[in-house]
Design a protein around this motif. Structure first.
Motif, short mmCIF file in Angstrom:
data_model
loop_
_atom_site.label_atom_id
_atom_site.label_comp_id
_atom_site.label_asym_id
_atom_site.label_seq_id
_atom_site.Cartn_x
_atom_site.Cartn_y
_atom_site.Cartn_z
N HIS A 54 29.30 3.36 -21.75
CA HIS A 54 28.82 4.62 -21.19
C HIS A 54 27.31 4.61 -20.97
O HIS A 54 26.57 3.99 -21.72
N LEU A 55 26.89 5.34 -19.95
CA LEU A 55 25.49 5.64 -19.70
C LEU A 55 25.41 7.14 -19.53
O LEU A 55 26.00 7.69 -18.60
N ILE A 56 24.74 7.84 -20.47
CA ILE A 56 24.72 9.30 -20.43
C ILE A 56 23.31 9.84 -20.69
O ILE A 56 22.43 9.13 -21.16
N LEU A 57 23.15 11.11 -20.40
CA LEU A 57 21.94 11.86 -20.67
C LEU A 57 22.23 12.76 -21.86
O LEU A 57 23.21 13.51 -21.85
N ALA A 58 21.42 12.67 -22.92
CA ALA A 58 21.67 13.45 -24.14
C ALA A 58 20.40 14.16 -24.58
O ALA A 58 19.29 13.63 -24.44
N ALA A 59 20.59 15.35 -25.15
CA ALA A 59 19.47 16.13 -25.68
C ALA A 59 19.12 15.66 -27.09
O ALA A 59 19.94 15.02 -27.77
N ASN A 60 17.91 15.99 -27.55
CA ASN A 60 17.45 15.62 -28.89
C ASN A 60 18.47 15.95 -29.97
O ASN A 60 18.72 15.15 -30.86
N ASN A 61 19.06 17.15 -29.91
CA ASN A 61 19.97 17.58 -30.96
C ASN A 61 21.36 16.96 -30.84
O ASN A 61 22.18 17.12 -31.72
N GLU A 62 21.62 16.22 -29.77
CA GLU A 62 22.93 15.60 -29.57
C GLU A 62 22.99 14.16 -30.04
O GLU A 62 24.05 13.54 -30.02
#
Length: 91
Positions: A54-62
């Motif tokens: 996978h290649l994803i965009l994640a937030a700090n809290n994730e």
């Protein structure tokens, strides 16, 4: 050695490219036990992370830094499994 339960609860926004991370329970839109590498920072709070699948965009809290046990096993561990592995390694 770091206290595992404390490390599992840590939410670190000071990631750097190449850090090994796992998804937290806060990531409700995507579920994976893969280990991810930080590829780059997209915005102040978003990171591009990549695993084998996978290649994803994640937030700090994730995301959070992967534990040593997670790196050794090659996947995200639940707190119960991490506690069991720690107890077994101390026996």
């Amino acid at each position: 050695m770091t206290n595992i339960s404390k490390q599992l609860a840590t939410n670190n926004s000071d990631f750097v490219d190449g850090d090994t991370v796992v998804l937290t329970e806060a990531c409700r839109n995507f579920h994976s036990d893969d280990l991810f590498k930080i590829q780059c920072k997209s915005t102040n709070t978003l990171w591009v992370i990549q695993s084998k699948n996978h290649l994803i965009l994640a937030a700090n809290n994730e995301i959070r830094i992967a534990t040593i046990q997670e790196i050794k096993t090659g996947k995200r561990l639940t707190p119960d499994v991490a506690k069991h592995l720690k107890a077994a390694s101390n026996a």
